[in-house]
Design a protein around this motif. Structure first.
Motif, PDB file in Angstrom:
ATOM      1  N   GLN A 109       0.816  -1.214   0.000  1.00  0.00           N
ATOM      2  CA  GLN A 109       0.000   0.000   0.000  1.00  0.00           C
ATOM      3  C   GLN A 109       0.851   1.266   0.000  1.00  0.00           C
ATOM      4  O   GLN A 109       0.588   2.201  -0.732  1.00  0.00           O
ATOM      5  CB  GLN A 109      -0.932   0.003   1.213  1.00  0.00           C
ATOM      6  CG  GLN A 109      -1.872  -1.193   1.262  1.00  0.00           C
ATOM      7  CD  GLN A 109      -2.790  -1.268   0.061  1.00  0.00           C
ATOM      8  OE1 GLN A 109      -3.188  -0.251  -0.508  1.00  0.00           O
ATOM      9  NE2 GLN A 109      -3.119  -2.480  -0.354  1.00  0.00           N
ATOM     10  N   LYS A 110       1.893   1.285   0.851  1.00  0.00           N
ATOM     11  CA  LYS A 110       2.741   2.480   0.926  1.00  0.00           C
ATOM     12  C   LYS A 110       4.031   2.161   1.664  1.00  0.00           C
ATOM     13  O   LYS A 110       4.106   1.217   2.442  1.00  0.00           O
ATOM     14  CB  LYS A 110       2.008   3.619   1.639  1.00  0.00           C
ATOM     15  CG  LYS A 110       1.658   3.330   3.080  1.00  0.00           C
ATOM     16  CD  LYS A 110       0.935   4.497   3.757  1.00  0.00           C
ATOM     17  CE  LYS A 110       1.849   5.692   3.927  1.00  0.00           C
ATOM     18  NZ  LYS A 110       1.259   6.738   4.796  1.00  0.00           N
ATOM     19  N   ILE A 111       5.035   2.989   1.386  1.00  0.00           N
ATOM     20  CA  ILE A 111       6.284   2.958   2.137  1.00  0.00           C
ATOM     21  C   ILE A 111       6.108   3.848   3.360  1.00  0.00           C
ATOM     22  O   ILE A 111       5.767   5.019   3.233  1.00  0.00           O
ATOM     23  CB  ILE A 111       7.463   3.455   1.291  1.00  0.00           C
ATOM     24  CG1 ILE A 111       7.633   2.603   0.025  1.00  0.00           C
ATOM     25  CG2 ILE A 111       8.758   3.455   2.114  1.00  0.00           C
ATOM     26  CD1 ILE A 111       8.007   1.185   0.282  1.00  0.00           C
ATOM     27  N   GLU A 112       6.338   3.289   4.541  1.00  0.00           N
ATOM     28  CA  GLU A 112       6.179   4.054   5.770  1.00  0.00           C
ATOM     29  C   GLU A 112       7.450   4.811   6.142  1.00  0.00           C
ATOM     30  O   GLU A 112       7.391   5.984   6.555  1.00  0.00           O
ATOM     31  CB  GLU A 112       5.781   3.125   6.925  1.00  0.00           C
ATOM     32  CG  GLU A 112       4.469   2.391   6.715  1.00  0.00           C
ATOM     33  CD  GLU A 112       3.260   3.302   6.750  1.00  0.00           C
ATOM     34  OE1 GLU A 112       3.388   4.471   7.169  1.00  0.00           O
ATOM     35  OE2 GLU A 112       2.166   2.841   6.352  1.00  0.00           O
ATOM     36  N   SER A 113       8.594   4.163   6.007  1.00  0.00           N
ATOM     37  CA  SER A 113       9.867   4.791   6.363  1.00  0.00           C
ATOM     38  C   SER A 113      11.000   4.025   5.701  1.00  0.00           C
ATOM     39  O   SER A 113      10.832   2.872   5.277  1.00  0.00           O
ATOM     40  CB  SER A 113      10.063   4.819   7.886  1.00  0.00           C
ATOM     41  OG  SER A 113      10.136   3.496   8.406  1.00  0.00           O
ATOM     42  N   GLU A 154      22.303  -4.161   8.096  1.00  0.00           N
ATOM     43  CA  GLU A 154      21.094  -3.410   7.763  1.00  0.00           C
ATOM     44  C   GLU A 154      21.495  -2.177   6.943  1.00  0.00           C
ATOM     45  O   GLU A 154      21.132  -1.060   7.278  1.00  0.00           O
ATOM     46  CB  GLU A 154      20.340  -3.006   9.023  1.00  0.00           C
ATOM     47  CG  GLU A 154      19.863  -4.196   9.836  1.00  0.00           C
ATOM     48  CD  GLU A 154      19.113  -3.778  11.098  1.00  0.00           C
ATOM     49  OE1 GLU A 154      18.994  -2.563  11.341  1.00  0.00           O
ATOM     50  OE2 GLU A 154      18.650  -4.667  11.827  1.00  0.00           O
ATOM     51  N   ALA A 155      22.232  -2.425   5.876  1.00  0.00           N
ATOM     52  CA  ALA A 155      22.695  -1.313   5.037  1.00  0.00           C
ATOM     53  C   ALA A 155      21.526  -0.434   4.616  1.00  0.00           C
ATOM     54  O   ALA A 155      21.610   0.793   4.625  1.00  0.00           O
ATOM     55  CB  ALA A 155      23.425  -1.857   3.811  1.00  0.00           C
ATOM     56  N   LEU A 156      20.414  -1.073   4.257  1.00  0.00           N
ATOM     57  CA  LEU A 156      19.194  -0.361   3.877  1.00  0.00           C
ATOM     58  C   LEU A 156      18.003  -1.058   4.527  1.00  0.00           C
ATOM     59  O   LEU A 156      17.899  -2.281   4.483  1.00  0.00           O
ATOM     60  CB  LEU A 156      19.026  -0.361   2.358  1.00  0.00           C
ATOM     61  CG  LEU A 156      17.710   0.200   1.804  1.00  0.00           C
ATOM     62  CD1 LEU A 156      17.602   1.696   2.080  1.00  0.00           C
ATOM     63  CD2 LEU A 156      17.595  -0.075   0.305  1.00  0.00           C
ATOM     64  N   SER A 157      17.130  -0.281   5.153  1.00  0.00           N
ATOM     65  CA  SER A 157      15.917  -0.824   5.764  1.00  0.00           C
ATOM     66  C   SER A 157      14.707  -0.060   5.269  1.00  0.00           C
ATOM     67  O   SER A 157      14.740   1.170   5.199  1.00  0.00           O
ATOM     68  CB  SER A 157      15.987  -0.731   7.296  1.00  0.00           C
ATOM     69  OG  SER A 157      17.062  -1.480   7.808  1.00  0.00           O
ATOM     70  N   ILE A 158      13.675  -0.787   4.916  1.00  0.00           N
ATOM     71  CA  ILE A 158      12.432  -0.170   4.440  1.00  0.00           C
ATOM     72  C   ILE A 158      11.254  -0.803   5.181  1.00  0.00           C
ATOM     73  O   ILE A 158      11.144  -2.031   5.257  1.00  0.00           O
ATOM     74  CB  ILE A 158      12.258  -0.346   2.922  1.00  0.00           C
ATOM     75  CG1 ILE A 158      13.381   0.381   2.174  1.00  0.00           C
ATOM     76  CG2 ILE A 158      10.898   0.168   2.463  1.00  0.00           C
ATOM     77  CD1 ILE A 158      13.326   0.210   0.659  1.00  0.00           C
ATOM     78  N   THR A 159      10.405   0.049   5.743  1.00  0.00           N
ATOM     79  CA  THR A 159       9.194  -0.404   6.422  1.00  0.00           C
ATOM     80  C   THR A 159       7.994  -0.034   5.557  1.00  0.00           C
ATOM     81  O   THR A 159       7.906   1.099   5.073  1.00  0.00           O
ATOM     82  CB  THR A 159       9.079   0.253   7.810  1.00  0.00           C
ATOM     83  OG1 THR A 159      10.227  -0.102   8.597  1.00  0.00           O
ATOM     84  CG2 THR A 159       7.821  -0.218   8.528  1.00  0.00           C
TER      85      THR A 159
END
Length: 205
Positions: free
Chosen positions: A91-95, A140-145
């Protein structure tokens, strides 16, 4: 919280689902049960059906009722590289955040990240005028929630809901023979066909 690891990093559910996929009341109507003696059994079967269907490790390969997941990559992306998310519908990228080459953590404006949605997968990538920054070699080079799922249980496609009802009804009626590890072989053919129709699957990469 269950964490799943692969050769890219890991992904985990942060919160949700916001409600049960099936309500106890609806299931009792489906199986024609008016007493409350078996409520605990039915609740457990609802949970089993949900776990069997839902999320990246579920047989559908997609999230059903709205929930939030976090995905971390240990291999830094570069340029405008597209990254696959473990399940949809997103639905969407939160952070989003990353660790720079000095080991300092920075946030990324979610508005700078775009989603490419296809029937079998969803990818996230930098939008116009933005590229992945230089990152350190960090777990955790890149993290997406991100938020995934159709919304409430009422928004989940009706044939998925029906398949879940068929599964619960079948297991309730034949609950003695059903043991862990044989659930798939115990599915009624009608439920299996509905599952096959809605299967998306998780493609690593």
């Amino acid at each position: 919280m269950t964490t799943h690891f692969d050769d890219r990093g890991y992904y985990e559910r942060v919160s949700g689902p916001v409600e049960a996929l099936l309500s106890l009341q609806d299931v009792k109507r489906q199986v024609c049960v008016k007493h409350s003696d078996d409520d605990d059994i039915l609740q457990r079967l609802i949970g089993t059906a949900t776990e069997f269907l839902d999320g990246p490790s579920g047989c559908l390969g997609q999230a059903l009722v709205r929930q939030v997941w976090r995905c971390a990559w240990s291999r830094p992306p570069c340029g405008n590289q597209k990254l696959k998310l473990p399940c949809g519908p997103v639905q969407k990228i939160e952070s989003a955040s990353y660790f720079d080459t000095d080991g300092n953590e920075h946030s990324i404006d979610p508005a700078k990240l775009w989603l490419l949605r296809r029937s079998s997968e969803t990818k996230v990538f930098p939008g116009t005028g933005f590229a992945w920054p230089s990152m350190s070699d960090h777990p955790e080079a890149l993290s997406i929630t991100f938020t995934v799922g159709y919304g409430s249980s009422a928004d989940v496609p009706s044939d998925i809901i029906h398949a879940a009802h068929l599964m619960v009804g079948n297991w309730y009626e034949h609950r003695e023979p059903v043991v862990v590890g044989t659930i798939a072989s115990e599915l009624p053919l009608s439920a299996q066909r509905l599952i096959d129709k809605n299967h998306v699957g998780w493609v690593s990469g």
